[in-house]
Enzyme design. Sequence first.
Site, PDB file in Angstrom:
ATOM      1  N   ASP A  64       5.471  56.102  26.544  1.00 43.44           N
ATOM      2  CA  ASP A  64       6.456  55.652  25.559  1.00 43.44           C
ATOM      3  C   ASP A  64       7.401  54.706  26.293  1.00 43.44           C
ATOM      4  OD1 ASP A  64       8.536  55.267  23.792  1.00 43.44           O
ATOM      5  OD2 ASP A  64       8.689  57.372  23.205  1.00 43.44           O
ATOM      6  N   SER A 146       8.565  37.220  17.842  1.00 48.43           N
ATOM      7  CA  SER A 146       8.351  37.054  16.406  1.00 48.43           C
ATOM      8  C   SER A 146       9.097  35.806  15.948  1.00 48.43           C
ATOM      9  CB  SER A 146       8.861  38.275  15.636  1.00 48.43           C
ATOM     10  OG  SER A 146       8.884  38.023  14.235  1.00 48.43           O
ATOM     11  N   TYR A 163      15.294  45.044  13.349  1.00 46.06           N
ATOM     12  CA  TYR A 163      14.153  44.360  13.968  1.00 46.06           C
ATOM     13  C   TYR A 163      14.495  42.922  14.338  1.00 46.06           C
ATOM     14  CZ  TYR A 163       9.362  42.619  14.544  1.00 46.06           C
ATOM     15  OH  TYR A 163       8.218  42.049  15.040  1.00 46.06           O
ATOM     16  N   LYS A 167      14.640  41.133  18.097  1.00 47.06           N
ATOM     17  CA  LYS A 167      13.782  40.010  18.490  1.00 47.06           C
ATOM     18  C   LYS A 167      14.600  38.795  18.924  1.00 47.06           C
ATOM     19  CE  LYS A 167       9.719  41.862  18.066  1.00 47.06           C
ATOM     20  NZ  LYS A 167       8.851  42.045  19.254  1.00 47.06           N
TER      21      LYS A 167
END
Length: 250
Positions: A64, A146, A163, A167
Site C-alpha cells: 500500500d 491526469s 482528486y 493531481k
Amino acid sequence: MDRWLNRVAVVTGASSGIGAACCKDLVAKGMVVVGLARREERLQELKASLPKDQQSRFHGRKCDVSVEQQVVDTFAWVDQTLGGADVLVNNAGILGKLHITDPDNAADLRAVLDTNVLGVSWCTREAFISQQRRNVNDGHIVIINSVVGHKVPVFPGVGLKMYAPSKHAVSALTEVLRQEFLLKKTETKITSISPGVVDTEIIDDKIKEAMPNFPMLRAEDVADAVTYCIQTPPNVQIHELTIKPVGETF
C-alpha cells in the site's frame, strides 16, 4: 528498448487498469517487472495471465503506497532480491468518494493525498536513493498524472473532489523532482503522463451514467505511452505528455 532488457521496473497500482497494462507491456519487452498493489490475489492472477515464458520476469508484491514503511520495505526487497529498480512507474491513485465540502470527510481526503501525492513521493524517493547508491544515472521515473492536474474541467453531477487538487500537486512535484535530479548531478529522467478519461475501475457506474457516450482511452494506450517515453535516447527527456481520446471536449 534494448538498453532496458533484463533491467528492473517497479509499477505501482498494478492490480488492474493502467498498472496491469504497463506490467504486461514491459514484461513483454524484456524487462523484469515488480508489480505493487494492495490486492495480492490480483497480482497472482496477472502473473498467471502472462505467457509462460514471461511469468518468471514478473514479481507481484503486496504494498500500500500510502503507508511509508511498506514502501521502504518493498524497495529494500527489490534491492536485495533483484538488484534495485531502474524504472519506476508511479501509477497508484484513487479518486475518493466524498466532496471537499461533505461532513466527516477527513479520512477520505487524507487517503487521496496519502496515495496520490505522498505515495508518489515515497516511491520516487526510495527508487532514486537506490539508483544513486548503485551509481545508476540513466534511471527513469514515470508519473501517471491526469489532464485534471493541469486544468479542472466541470463534471456535472460528479465533481472531482480531492482528486484534481492531488493531481495539480503531482504536476508541481514532477517539476520539483526534475530540478532535484539536476541539482544532484544525475541523468535520471522524469516524465509526467497526463491522460484524459481512461476506461478503468476508477471510473465507476455513477460517473459513466453522468457522462454517457463520453470518449475514453484504453489502459493499453497509456501503457504504450510509458514505453515510448522510457525508450527515448539519452539526450531526450519527455517532461510532460498529454493523451486525449479523439472527441474529448475538455
